[in-house]
Design a protein around this motif. Structure first.
Motif, PDB file in Angstrom:
ATOM      1  N   THR A  27       0.858  -1.184   0.000  1.00 46.38           N
ATOM      2  CA  THR A  27       0.000   0.000   0.000  1.00 46.38           C
ATOM      3  C   THR A  27       0.895   1.236   0.000  1.00 46.38           C
ATOM      4  O   THR A  27       2.099   1.162   0.272  1.00 46.38           O
ATOM      5  CB  THR A  27      -0.903   0.024   1.246  1.00 46.38           C
ATOM      6  N   GLU A  28       0.319   2.376  -0.262  1.00 46.85           N
ATOM      7  CA  GLU A  28       1.085   3.624  -0.239  1.00 46.85           C
ATOM      8  C   GLU A  28       1.666   3.869   1.151  1.00 46.85           C
ATOM      9  O   GLU A  28       2.813   4.299   1.291  1.00 46.85           O
ATOM     10  CB  GLU A  28       0.202   4.801  -0.660  1.00 46.85           C
ATOM     11  N   GLU A  29       0.898   3.572   2.181  1.00 50.70           N
ATOM     12  CA  GLU A  29       1.364   3.734   3.564  1.00 50.70           C
ATOM     13  C   GLU A  29       2.580   2.844   3.849  1.00 50.70           C
ATOM     14  O   GLU A  29       3.557   3.282   4.464  1.00 50.70           O
ATOM     15  CB  GLU A  29       0.231   3.414   4.526  1.00 50.70           C
ATOM     16  N   GLU A  30       2.542   1.597   3.387  1.00 50.39           N
ATOM     17  CA  GLU A  30       3.666   0.682   3.590  1.00 50.39           C
ATOM     18  C   GLU A  30       4.902   1.131   2.812  1.00 50.39           C
ATOM     19  O   GLU A  30       6.027   1.045   3.298  1.00 50.39           O
ATOM     20  CB  GLU A  30       3.279  -0.738   3.178  1.00 50.39           C
TER      21      GLU A  30
END
Length: 116
Positions: A27-30
């Motif tokens: 994900t973008e967060e990861e």
């Protein structure tokens, strides 16, 4: 089992799970969290260069995108004698504690004599 390191294969006779052959999409967060750890890795190298006064070899042995500890960073630093090493290590760890990035992205540091 160390949560920072990937699992070790247990043997040749164990069939590989189909999902293990596919690369997990982050994900973008990861993705951002992984780059935070990388930025912290290189900031730690800068501080180690200042504290130990010589070339530093480093290896990020494990990384997590969240949690209390975000990575395990092995660092090979110049070594002359134990009392001097301990003084430089204390200076390095004090700089780590005062650094805004490294205090936000905590790493475990494994400091040892540089080889080669």
């Amino acid at each position: 089992m160390n949560p920072l390191l990937p699992p070790t294969p247990s043997g040749r006779d164990v069939p590989e799970a189909p999902e293990s052959r596919l690369r997990q999409v982050l994900t973008e967060e990861e993705r951002v969290a992984r780059w935070e750890v990388r930025a912290a890795q290189y900031r730690a190298q800068e501080l180690a260069l200042e504290a130990f006064g010589g070339p530093v070899r480093m290896h990020l042995m494990g990384m997590r995108t969240r949690g209390v500890m975000r990575g395990l960073l092995e660092m090979g630093v110049p070594f002359e004698d134990l009392p001097g090493h301990r003084a430089r290590e204390a200076r390095f760890l004090a700089a780590v504690g005062a650094d805004p990035l490294l205090s936000r992205v905590p790493l475990v540091y494994v400091l040892g004599p540089r080889s080669g």
